[in-house]
Design an enzyme around this catalytic site. Structure first.
Site, PDB file in Angstrom:
ATOM      1  N   THR A 131      43.400  44.606  38.582  1.00  0.00           N
ATOM      2  CA  THR A 131      43.871  44.479  39.974  1.00  0.00           C
ATOM      3  C   THR A 131      45.395  44.625  39.952  1.00  0.00           C
ATOM      4  O   THR A 131      45.892  45.739  39.916  1.00  0.00           O
ATOM      5  CB  THR A 131      43.430  43.152  40.616  1.00  0.00           C
ATOM      6  OG1 THR A 131      43.834  42.067  39.792  1.00  0.00           O
ATOM      7  CG2 THR A 131      41.933  43.121  40.826  1.00  0.00           C
ATOM      8  N   LYS A 137      41.247  40.898  32.229  1.00  0.00           N
ATOM      9  CA  LYS A 137      42.210  41.235  33.264  1.00  0.00           C
ATOM     10  C   LYS A 137      42.856  39.941  33.764  1.00  0.00           C
ATOM     11  O   LYS A 137      42.269  38.876  33.674  1.00  0.00           O
ATOM     12  CB  LYS A 137      41.551  41.984  34.432  1.00  0.00           C
ATOM     13  CG  LYS A 137      40.456  41.186  35.089  1.00  0.00           C
ATOM     14  CD  LYS A 137      40.356  41.291  36.594  1.00  0.00           C
ATOM     15  CE  LYS A 137      41.642  41.525  37.289  1.00  0.00           C
ATOM     16  NZ  LYS A 137      41.983  40.363  38.193  1.00  0.00           N
ATOM     17  N   THR A 164      42.860  37.272  39.305  1.00  0.00           N
ATOM     18  CA  THR A 164      41.821  36.353  38.870  1.00  0.00           C
ATOM     19  C   THR A 164      41.689  36.691  37.420  1.00  0.00           C
ATOM     20  O   THR A 164      42.019  37.788  37.014  1.00  0.00           O
ATOM     21  CB  THR A 164      40.515  36.678  39.632  1.00  0.00           C
ATOM     22  OG1 THR A 164      40.289  35.686  40.627  1.00  0.00           O
ATOM     23  CG2 THR A 164      39.311  36.735  38.710  1.00  0.00           C
ATOM     24  N   GLU A 205      52.306  38.050  36.778  1.00  0.00           N
ATOM     25  CA  GLU A 205      53.005  38.704  37.881  1.00  0.00           C
ATOM     26  C   GLU A 205      54.512  38.461  37.807  1.00  0.00           C
ATOM     27  O   GLU A 205      54.967  37.329  37.825  1.00  0.00           O
ATOM     28  CB  GLU A 205      52.428  38.227  39.213  1.00  0.00           C
ATOM     29  CG  GLU A 205      51.040  38.811  39.446  1.00  0.00           C
ATOM     30  CD  GLU A 205      50.267  38.139  40.562  1.00  0.00           C
ATOM     31  OE1 GLU A 205      49.232  38.699  40.949  1.00  0.00           O
ATOM     32  OE2 GLU A 205      50.688  37.074  41.031  1.00  0.00           O
ATOM     33  N   SER A 223      53.039  44.237  56.868  1.00  0.00           N
ATOM     34  CA  SER A 223      53.608  44.901  58.039  1.00  0.00           C
ATOM     35  C   SER A 223      52.710  44.646  59.245  1.00  0.00           C
ATOM     36  O   SER A 223      51.583  44.213  59.105  1.00  0.00           O
ATOM     37  CB  SER A 223      53.746  46.382  57.782  1.00  0.00           C
ATOM     38  OG  SER A 223      52.498  46.907  57.397  1.00  0.00           O
TER      39      SER A 223
END
Lengths: 413, 413
Positions: free
Chosen positions: B158, B184, B195, B285, B413
């Site tokens: 992801t 992952k 996750t 991240e 947005s």
């Protein structure tokens, strides 16, 4: 101190009146900052009842240890607070610094060292040179004045972008009393940074044990219901003093917290504590939005608070709020990770009063446009109904922004 | 997927060999992403022993519920994984999606629905349209091939910036066996996001109960010792399969985890799990630095791990590492807030092998220059000796950067 004031700062500051029985002075001792005050002294000319709550850290600062040890004595004559150095993780030198400060303060005020209270905020691990300010306490004790609350609040700031003051009035047995308070944040902690300190004074005549009960009960839904970054300072200190000056107006001393005459006082105190606690959150490091997280329908109030804190401390929820994203999937995640009972299929979630999820899925009436508009507000309410019981709790936090990372992570040169 | 690859990515990827008894295929079902694969199917031509560990979330995803229910059956014939939608907080529709997928997979492979395992990762709260991929499972089962591990790892990504693969060999009773795995990340969770999913397969012949014991014991110091942001996904899933193909080489089936012949296998498995877990952290991240937090001298191993996680999850410690600041005061804070026993005056703290604090204060030999140099490294070791007992633990995390906030908080947005 940060360069710019938090966008969530109060539009105006409360005018805090002098309060009988307490005088204050500030000084610039150059502990760390230049061109600002960094020492606050509070003097109680007659012994004041004292109560306190402190950090739950297992590595508390030297001043926290010092205050805890004195608290059983029950009365206070002097408070000395410095900013710029937390006197935490300073070992023997830290205890020497509190001893020297207490000795100087007791000499300046003419009281026992067990009537002195101390708090420090700033860098962890640097020895605090208490000689820098111990020499000025004599003059401070003499010059201290009653109408000085705003200046007092300024002297204890670290990364705070504005001083935090509050005042309330109440009556006890028909006699009017006042409660004043100051506080500082602004992260929950740390080196070169913050810690939460607050000092509350009333002219009511209340015995130490009753004052402690009132304070311990008051912090639950106020100071213990706010979080900036889930980090816990070594130095968090909330001290409350009752000068008893209202006895001169005929207020009969309150001996127990169960006294029915305390109704108005308790309400006013809890409002003042909440006022100060929310001012701390509104000055959270890098904060751009204030978030109130309310959990209802949990198995108990304790469970509700744990779930609410799990949501309020989630980096993913906090970054979503920063991004004005009503990301209720992350709220589900935070409910799930709290460890408390929850049933996915009974959950309902609101952002800014708009129900976005219900019965385990997205609300059929969900409107992206309405929700987006709500998320642009400065104050964001997140509400979760767990659907299992009657437990409720509200906690307050702020969003997690790049500015938080910058404030806490910018390279040391 | 992020635009740029994590600077902490492995310099090269392991070459993962085909493993007897398992075949894989991927497909592009367009669940959310364009121009990439988003469905993985693994097929075991003979029933494989299966073991699993799952998120502790009280609001688990539909596939987690589905897998948990099947696990008592003990054998697996098919695994279907999709990225782009987590099928979490999707209520009845979620259960319908897992039922449809299981039905399609069992038809494609010719097995019972209780031999099918499912995992989903991606947005929370959006209904998953399983018809998008249930129709292609027939073809996938036919086309599945053994030499496909790297492609398999890519299909389940992801926000991962690189695929995570690992392989090890071991011997059981003199027979060589292989263990392959994929995983992952890359936050611990979330909508549009991550996750943790991992799938490990061996050709060893090991009974389900033994496999479960090996896996449950193996995750403690590996997958359960890494944290990116303290948030817990609704969907975390680690499944392990043993195809038993090595029986053809004469490997006698292992029935219990206490079997002495498992020594080599256990070591290899634990190394593989650690390899994959650290790859997940290195792709956290916004990560720019990898941090290993080791706690020694705690009252117990459990206490040591709790302290280590308190340090690794502290936003203030993580931002300090991002800022290349050996801010041991924040480490003291995190030790103190863990709730575990600690004695300020016995603590010692190292950054990058350099002792910066000892006996409750700054190390007298502290060198700012040496410490600053150590903090510029990509891999940062933080070590804390509590000085109270023999408990030790290591956990791994990454720093907290503005990029983390940007990835998780940039305005919709």
């Amino acid at each position: 101190m940060s360069g710019s004031v938090s966008p969530l700062a109060p539009k105006s500051f409360a005018t805090v009146p002098a309060l009988r029985g307490v005088r204050m002075a500030t000084a610039s001792a150059g502990i760390k900052y230049k061109n600002r005050t960094d020492v606050l002294m509070m003097v109680f000319d007659k012994p004041a009842s004292v109560a306190g709550v402190f950090t739950r850290s297992k590595c508390p600062s030297a001043p926290v240890d010092f205050c805890r040890a004195n608290l059983s004595h029950g009365t206070a004559r002097a408070v000395v607070v410095n900013s710029g150095n937390a006197n935490a993780f300073t070992g023997k030198k830290g205890r020497e610094a509190t001893a020297l400060t207490a000795k100087s303060a007791s000499a300046a005020v003419g009281c026992g060292e067990n009537e002195v209270y101390l708090a420090s905020t700033g860098v962890i691990g640097e020895p605090l040179d208490a000689t820098k300010f111990s020499g000025v306490l004599d003059a401070m004790a003499k010059d201290a004045t009653g109408d000085f609350w705003f200046e007092a609040a300024k002297a204890i700031m670290t990364t705070d972008t504005y001083p935090k003051v509050a005042t309330r009035t109440a009556e006890i047995g028909g006699v009017s009393v006042t409660i004043n308070g100051i506080a500082k944040g602004a992260g929950m902690i740390a080196p070169d940074m913050a810690t939460m300190l607050s000092f509350v004074v009333t002219d009511a005549d209340i015995a130490p044990a009753a004052l402690q009960a009132l304070l311990s009960e008051g912090v639950g839904p106020t100071f213990n219901a706010v979080t900036v970054d889930s980090d816990t300072s070594t130095s968090d200190t909330l001290l409350m003093f009752a000068t008893g000056a209202a006895a001169a107006d005929g207020q009969a001393r309150v001996e127990t917290a169960g006294d029915a005459r305390l109704a108005s006082f308790r309400t006013a105190l809890n409002e003042l504590l909440k006022d100060l606690a929310l001012q701390v959150v509104r000055d959270g490091e890098g904060a751009r939005k204030m978030v109130a997280v309310t959990v209802a329908g949990a198995e108990s109030d304790v469970a509700a608070k744990r779930i609410a804190l799990s949501i309020a401390n989630s980096p993913l929820v906090k970054t979503a709020v920063a991004g004005e994203d009503a990301n209720w999937g992350r709220v589900v995640m935070a409910v799930g990770k709290s460890g408390e009972m929850a049933d996915r299929d009974r959950l309902a979630i609101w952002f800014g009063g708009i129900r976005v999820a219900v019965d385990g899925e997205r609300d059929p009436a969900y409107s992206e446009a309405a929700t987006s508009a709500a998320m642009k507000e400065e104050d964001i309410d997140i509400k979760v109904d767990i659907g299992l019981g009657n437990g409720t709790a509200t906690v307050w936090t702020c969003d997690l922004t790049k500015e938080y990372v910058a404030i806490n992570g910018d390279y040391r040169s």
